[in-house]
Enzyme design. Structure first.
Site, PDB file in Angstrom:
ATOM      1  N   HIS A   1       0.841  -1.202   0.000  1.00 42.71           N
ATOM      2  CA  HIS A   1       0.000   0.000   0.000  1.00 42.71           C
ATOM      3  C   HIS A   1       0.879   1.257   0.000  1.00 42.71           C
ATOM      4  CE1 HIS A   1      -2.918   3.018   1.101  1.00 42.71           C
ATOM      5  NE2 HIS A   1      -3.871   2.148   0.825  1.00 42.71           N
TER       6      HIS A   1
ATOM      7  N   GLU B   1      -4.523   1.094  -7.591  1.00 40.91           N
ATOM      8  CA  GLU B   1      -4.855   2.236  -6.739  1.00 40.91           C
ATOM      9  C   GLU B   1      -3.838   3.354  -6.997  1.00 40.91           C
ATOM     10  OE1 GLU B   1      -6.601   1.947  -2.623  1.00 40.91           O
ATOM     11  OE2 GLU B   1      -4.604   2.616  -2.098  1.00 40.91           O
TER      12      GLU B   1
HETATM   13  P1  PGA Z   1      -9.681   5.839   0.431  1.00 39.44           P
HETATM   14  O1  PGA Z   1      -8.474   4.834   0.694  1.00 39.44           O
HETATM   15  O2  PGA Z   1     -10.892   5.002   0.132  1.00 39.44           O
HETATM   16  O3  PGA Z   1      -9.814   6.622   1.683  1.00 39.44           O
HETATM   17  O4  PGA Z   1      -9.279   6.683  -0.756  1.00 39.44           O
HETATM   18  C1  PGA Z   1      -8.300   3.702  -0.095  1.00 39.44           C
HETATM   19  C2  PGA Z   1      -7.000   3.034   0.260  1.00 39.44           C
HETATM   20  O5  PGA Z   1      -6.021   3.751   0.493  1.00 39.44           O
HETATM   21  O6  PGA Z   1      -6.923   1.792   0.335  1.00 39.44           O
END
Ligand code: PGA
Length: 252
Positions: free
Chosen positions: A96, A167
């Protein structure tokens, strides 16, 4: 058939075991009624045993928010894949962007953490995504490098277990998601890389998620994108009302 997964990444939003238990009680109540969605909760590690040990149901699984690149030994403050597996986790978030300053956030780290997660029976959810976009498309090379680094050295029998979550770092914690067309393009890109390097079976069967500002207003749009099999929810998963609404919509 591939099941849709909704992953609640509680990050550091929850401050006490009591708060964790209360939020989990709401989630397990909603999850018990869902037919088309599986729920995974990634609590702060301190609270994982508190909620996992008291839960005998099968509708919610637990995830580690992060695992160490080390298997065991003298690593103060780190938590291993083995420790998470022994505490009730079945998934591990790997790579992440909010852990980039942590140990092992190189491509080598992705490889090691994915390997260790699988070794201890945790399904890795590997975050890939660019910090920013350049007009020359170099960010696609970054993504490709992350995918290949993650899978290198894994036995063929384990490849399908790895989940990739696209992401983009710049899309986290905002009010809305990336354009649905863009998300689809990126899911196709991930499958294209898998196709070129590992063949059509993996490209087809791999689970690809989206993460970054998913909330009740946009969850239906995200899950309507073909080639997307689930979503990771940060901020909205720490709010019982918002997350209940999101799960109900995801189940439709
Ligand atoms: P968010 O975070 O939904 O607050 O944008 C997603 C993540 O970082 O996994």
């Amino acid at each position: 058939m591939k099941k849709r997964l909704i992953v609640a990444n509680w990050k550091m939003y929850i401050t006490s075991p009591k708060e964790a238990q209360a939020l989990f009680a709401v989630i397990k109540g909603v999850a018990s009624k869902l037919r088309h969605v599986e729920v995974v909760v990634a609590p702060p590690a301190l609270f994982l045993p508190v909620i996992a040990q008291g839960y005998g149901g099968s509708k919610v699984a637990f995830a580690a928010q992060g695992v160490s690149v080390h298997e065991s030994g003298a690593h103060t403050g780190s938590l291993s894949a083995a420790q998470f597996a022994a505490s009730g986790a079945r998934y591990a978030l790997v790579g992440h962007s909010e852990r980039r300053t942590d140990e092992g956030m190189t491509q080598d780290g992705l490889r090691l953490k994915t390997f260790l997660a699988l070794k201890y029976g945790l399904t890795p959810i590997v975050f890939i995504g660019e910090r920013e976009r350049d007009s020359a498309g170099r960010y696609l090379e970054v993504l490709k490098g992350e995918i290949l680094a993650t899978l290198t050295e894994l036995p063929a029998s384990k490849l399908e277990e790895v989940i990739f979550c696209y992401e983009p770092v710049w899309a986290i914690g905002k009010d809305d998601i990336l354009d649905a067309y863009e998300i689809h393009q990126m899911a196709l890109f991930i499958r294209k890389v898998l196709l070129e390097h590992y063949g059509s079976k993996l490209a087809q069967n791999a689970r690809v998620f989206y993460g970054g500002s998913v909330n009740p207003e946009n969850i239906s749009e995200v899950l309507a994108i073909s080639d997307i099999d689930g979503a990771v929810i940060g901020r909205a998963s720490s709010d019982a009302v918002a997350f209940t609404e999101l799960l109900t919509l995801a189940n439709k």
